[in-house]
Scaffold this active site. Structure first.
Site, mmCIF file in Angstrom:
data_model
loop_
_atom_site.group_PDB
_atom_site.id
_atom_site.type_symbol
_atom_site.label_atom_id
_atom_site.label_comp_id
_atom_site.label_asym_id
_atom_site.label_seq_id
_atom_site.Cartn_x
_atom_site.Cartn_y
_atom_site.Cartn_z
ATOM 1 N N SER A 106 0.821 -1.204 0.000
ATOM 2 C CA SER A 106 0.000 0.000 0.000
ATOM 3 C C SER A 106 0.861 1.263 0.000
ATOM 4 O O SER A 106 1.975 1.261 0.534
ATOM 5 C CB SER A 106 -0.870 -0.069 1.264
ATOM 6 O OG SER A 106 -1.134 1.183 1.772
ATOM 7 N N GLN A 127 0.271 -0.423 -4.763
ATOM 8 C CA GLN A 127 -1.038 0.249 -4.734
ATOM 9 C C GLN A 127 -0.831 1.739 -4.535
ATOM 10 O O GLN A 127 -0.181 2.169 -3.584
ATOM 11 C CB GLN A 127 -1.902 -0.318 -3.603
ATOM 12 C CG GLN A 127 -3.236 0.404 -3.428
ATOM 13 C CD GLN A 127 -3.181 1.500 -2.374
ATOM 14 O OE1 GLN A 127 -2.532 1.337 -1.355
ATOM 15 N NE2 GLN A 127 -3.845 2.617 -2.633
ATOM 16 N N TYR A 129 -2.328 5.620 -4.025
ATOM 17 C CA TYR A 129 -3.382 6.591 -3.738
ATOM 18 C C TYR A 129 -2.982 7.878 -4.430
ATOM 19 O O TYR A 129 -1.821 8.303 -4.319
ATOM 20 C CB TYR A 129 -3.473 6.873 -2.235
ATOM 21 C CG TYR A 129 -4.330 5.914 -1.451
ATOM 22 C CD1 TYR A 129 -5.636 5.631 -1.838
ATOM 23 C CD2 TYR A 129 -3.838 5.311 -0.290
ATOM 24 C CE1 TYR A 129 -6.427 4.760 -1.099
ATOM 25 C CE2 TYR A 129 -4.619 4.441 0.450
ATOM 26 C CZ TYR A 129 -5.909 4.170 0.043
ATOM 27 O OH TYR A 129 -6.688 3.316 0.775
ATOM 28 N N THR A 155 -6.133 2.932 -6.287
ATOM 29 C CA THR A 155 -7.359 2.829 -5.479
ATOM 30 C C THR A 155 -8.192 4.087 -5.658
ATOM 31 O O THR A 155 -7.699 5.201 -5.447
ATOM 32 C CB THR A 155 -6.987 2.614 -3.998
ATOM 33 O OG1 THR A 155 -6.277 1.375 -3.913
ATOM 34 C CG2 THR A 155 -8.229 2.548 -3.125
ATOM 35 N N LYS A 250 -8.720 -0.174 -8.538
ATOM 36 C CA LYS A 250 -9.229 -0.881 -7.353
ATOM 37 C C LYS A 250 -10.345 -0.076 -6.700
ATOM 38 O O LYS A 250 -10.134 1.084 -6.331
ATOM 39 C CB LYS A 250 -8.101 -1.098 -6.342
ATOM 40 C CG LYS A 250 -8.553 -1.738 -5.039
ATOM 41 C CD LYS A 250 -7.364 -2.086 -4.152
ATOM 42 C CE LYS A 250 -7.788 -2.758 -2.862
ATOM 43 N NZ LYS A 250 -8.338 -1.851 -1.870
ATOM 44 N N HIS A 274 -13.772 -1.875 -0.487
ATOM 45 C CA HIS A 274 -12.724 -1.530 0.481
ATOM 46 C C HIS A 274 -12.967 -2.248 1.814
ATOM 47 O O HIS A 274 -12.697 -1.722 2.897
ATOM 48 C CB HIS A 274 -12.694 -0.004 0.692
ATOM 49 C CG HIS A 274 -11.323 0.556 0.958
ATOM 50 N ND1 HIS A 274 -10.577 1.197 0.018
ATOM 51 C CD2 HIS A 274 -10.559 0.573 2.077
ATOM 52 C CE1 HIS A 274 -9.425 1.604 0.535
ATOM 53 N NE2 HIS A 274 -9.385 1.218 1.802
ATOM 54 N N ASP A 305 -12.275 -8.309 -3.979
ATOM 55 C CA ASP A 305 -12.011 -8.470 -2.545
ATOM 56 C C ASP A 305 -13.212 -7.975 -1.765
ATOM 57 O O ASP A 305 -14.208 -7.548 -2.343
ATOM 58 C CB ASP A 305 -10.703 -7.779 -2.113
ATOM 59 C CG ASP A 305 -10.776 -6.259 -2.075
ATOM 60 O OD1 ASP A 305 -11.874 -5.689 -1.947
ATOM 61 O OD2 ASP A 305 -9.699 -5.633 -2.159
ATOM 62 N N GLY A 328 -7.733 -9.506 2.366
ATOM 63 C CA GLY A 328 -7.423 -8.376 3.242
ATOM 64 C C GLY A 328 -7.286 -8.811 4.688
ATOM 65 O O GLY A 328 -6.248 -9.318 5.125
ATOM 66 N N ARG A 329 -8.374 -8.649 5.443
ATOM 67 C CA ARG A 329 -8.282 -8.923 6.890
ATOM 68 C C ARG A 329 -7.888 -10.354 7.212
ATOM 69 O O ARG A 329 -7.194 -10.593 8.211
ATOM 70 C CB ARG A 329 -9.617 -8.602 7.564
ATOM 71 C CG ARG A 329 -9.956 -7.105 7.575
ATOM 72 C CD ARG A 329 -11.251 -6.899 8.334
ATOM 73 N NE ARG A 329 -11.765 -5.553 8.268
ATOM 74 C CZ ARG A 329 -12.448 -5.048 7.235
ATOM 75 N NH1 ARG A 329 -12.667 -5.781 6.165
ATOM 76 N NH2 ARG A 329 -12.903 -3.809 7.288
HETATM 77 C C1 LIG Z 1 -6.427 -2.338 8.059
HETATM 78 C C2 LIG Z 1 -6.733 -2.122 6.616
HETATM 79 C C3 LIG Z 1 -6.004 -1.173 5.900
HETATM 80 C C4 LIG Z 1 -6.263 -0.998 4.536
HETATM 81 N N1 LIG Z 1 -5.493 -0.118 3.823
HETATM 82 C C5 LIG Z 1 -5.674 0.000 2.471
HETATM 83 C C6 LIG Z 1 -4.809 0.811 1.699
HETATM 84 O O1 LIG Z 1 -3.880 1.423 2.190
HETATM 85 N N2 LIG Z 1 -5.045 0.866 0.361
HETATM 86 C C7 LIG Z 1 -6.072 0.191 -0.250
HETATM 87 O O2 LIG Z 1 -6.247 0.273 -1.465
HETATM 88 N N3 LIG Z 1 -6.901 -0.599 0.475
HETATM 89 C C8 LIG Z 1 -6.715 -0.715 1.810
HETATM 90 N N4 LIG Z 1 -7.530 -1.540 2.539
HETATM 91 C C9 LIG Z 1 -8.569 -2.299 1.848
HETATM 92 C C10 LIG Z 1 -8.029 -3.647 1.374
HETATM 93 O O3 LIG Z 1 -7.072 -3.497 0.375
HETATM 94 C C11 LIG Z 1 -9.160 -4.548 0.862
HETATM 95 O O4 LIG Z 1 -9.878 -3.854 -0.130
HETATM 96 C C12 LIG Z 1 -10.098 -5.007 1.962
HETATM 97 O O5 LIG Z 1 -9.390 -5.298 3.135
HETATM 98 C C13 LIG Z 1 -10.848 -6.244 1.517
HETATM 99 O O6 LIG Z 1 -11.771 -6.640 2.473
HETATM 100 P P1 LIG Z 1 -11.527 -7.794 3.553
HETATM 101 O O7 LIG Z 1 -10.647 -7.183 4.595
HETATM 102 O O8 LIG Z 1 -12.898 -8.054 4.051
HETATM 103 O O9 LIG Z 1 -10.874 -8.941 2.862
HETATM 104 C C14 LIG Z 1 -7.291 -1.743 3.898
HETATM 105 C C15 LIG Z 1 -8.011 -2.686 4.630
HETATM 106 C C16 LIG Z 1 -7.727 -2.895 5.971
HETATM 107 C C17 LIG Z 1 -8.489 -3.962 6.703
#
Ligand SMILES: Cc1cc2nc3c(=O)[nH]c(=O)nc-3n(C[C@H](O)[C@H](O)[C@H](O)COP(=O)(O)O)c2cc1C
Length: 381
Positions: A106, A127, A129, A155, A250, A274, A305, A328-329
């Site tokens: 990220s 990724q 921003y 994103t 994204k 997201h 995702d 992600g999580r």
């Molecule tokens: C703690 C956290 C930080 C995140 N930071 C970013 C980020 O910096 N850039 C981004 O494009 N998505 C970010 N996301 C979104 C994830 O890339 C992803 O879209 C999302 O976690 C998917 O859902 P899930 O956690 O249910 O799998 C973040 C998600 C979480 C949980």
């Protein structure tokens, strides 16, 4: 503790992390209906089983963006990953290299894009921003190209900063605001606190060089000042023109937007809300996917995702029209639960679950899964 599922990683993570760090990772926007909907939508889908198929040998390998990966998933970009567990970003990148899966770094990560490119050459995606400061965006793009990234995810679903109730109530900020509550949380979660102390506090490693940090403005405040809602289709076109490698958008949920991104020459789209972190009222991405696939046609690369918590969910996403899934999580829970051993444990669990799921429905590989699209019902709202 035995980790039979992602829910077990989450339960352990909740105990090991200070509340503000767990809530940052686990929480969603508003009253979190979107966060819950993401997982419920997956669980509503049922798969059609076919029997009397020889499924002794199964192959999860998948080709995307000119490379064959061992399984149809990679990791989603996570800001401040090292806040979840020290050196999380590095350990996930290393596990992805070992498993031949892509790792997404990220922009607001706590490891520089150059360090990750050196750890995971060829496996790492960057990724981006797009913030207000054009010179920062231009420099990040140049750095990513110079470091050898083949794929850039841009994103687009963060037009403004979200309202996350948990973070607001925890008065979440980086650097941490020292309060009696924070000190209590640190004292009652010594493993996290000592490991974080030893590794150094998590920083916005890619961005801090651009920030004007003064007594009155922290890096976090500088970063918030960058999220202005300015980024639009013209900016995306400019980015497409200046980034010579794969560009993936994204955070789209509308079929018209995906068609427009394809028209601009983007190489793929991540259908994503997201992880329910921007707005509680958005559709689950798995529900938005079939319409988007119908609109962009079978050849355009669609990743998905949001809400993926098991190998069965990965199979369902592919059956519903995705080419690839980002985790992600689920990955972050595993790192929080097990530290450096977490990423491999998560990859092994998800891979095993996906492989077993294929066997149970009489399918041996990913092309057959996508052609059969074995969904009985639950794919539409
Ligand atoms: C703690 C956290 C930080 C995140 N930071 C970013 C980020 O910096 N850039 C981004 O494009 N998505 C970010 N996301 C979104 C994830 O890339 C992803 O879209 C999302 O976690 C998917 O859902 P899930 O956690 O249910 O799998 C973040 C998600 C979480 C949980």
């Amino acid at each position: 503790m035995i980790f039979a599922s992602v829910a077990d990683f989450r339960a352990r993570a909740k105990r090991r992390l200070p509340k503000f760090a767990f809530d940052y990772m686990d929480g969603g926007a508003g009253h979190e209906a979107g966060l819950r909907r993401n997982v419920e939508a997956f669980d509503r889908i049922e798969l059609k089983p076919r029997m009397l198929v020889n499924v002794e040998k199964r192959d999860l390998s998948t080709t995307l963006f000119g490379r064959t990966w061992n399984a149809p998933f990679g990791t989603a970009p996570i800001g401040l990953g090292n806040l979840v567990w020290p050196r999380a970003e590095e350990s996930i990148a290393r596990a992805c290299i070992a498993a031949n899966l892509p790792y997404s770094l990220s922009t607001p990560a706590s490891t520089t894009l150059e360090e990750i490119a050196a750890i995971a050459p060829g496996n790492a995606w960057f990724q981006l921003y797009v913030g207000r400061a054009e010179e920062m965006v231009t420099d990040l793009v140049t750095r990513a190209e110079r470091a050898g990234y083949d794929v850039m995810l841009v994103t687009v679903d963060v037009p403004i900063a979200p309202l996350r109730h948990r973070d607001i109530k925890n008065r979440f900020s980086v650097p941490f605001r020292v309060t009696p509550r924070l000190l209590y949380e640190l004292a009652t979660h010594p493993q996290w606190s000592l490991a974080t102390l030893a590794a150094g506090r998590p920083r916005f490693a890619n961005m801090e060089r651009y920030a004007t940090v003064t007594r009155y403005q922290t890096v976090t405040q500088y970063m918030s000042s960058q999220v202005t809602g300015r980024f639009d289709w013209d900016d995306l076109k400019r980015l497409r023109d200046c980034w010579p490698r794969k560009l993936v958008v994204k955070g789209l949920l509308a079929a018209d937007d995906a068609v427009r991104a394809r028209g601009l020459g983007c190489d793929g789209v991540v259908v994503s809300n997201h992880g329910g972190r921007q707005l509680s009222s958005l559709p689950a991405s798995i529900d938005a996917l079939p319409e988007i696939r119908a609109a962009v046609g079978p050849k355009f690369s669609l990743l998905l995702d949001s809400g993926v918590r098991s190998g069965e969910h990965i199979v369902k996403a592919l059956a519903a029209g995705a080419d690839f899934v980002l985790i992600g999580r689920a990955m972050m829970y595993a790192v929080a639960a097990l530290g450096a051993a977490g990423p491999k444990a998560a990859i092994d669990l998800l891979t095993d679950e996906a492989s077993r799921c294929l066997a149970q429905i009489g399918i041996v590989d990913i092309p057959t899964l996508k052609a059969a699209a074995p969904i009985i019902r639950g794919e539409s709202r």
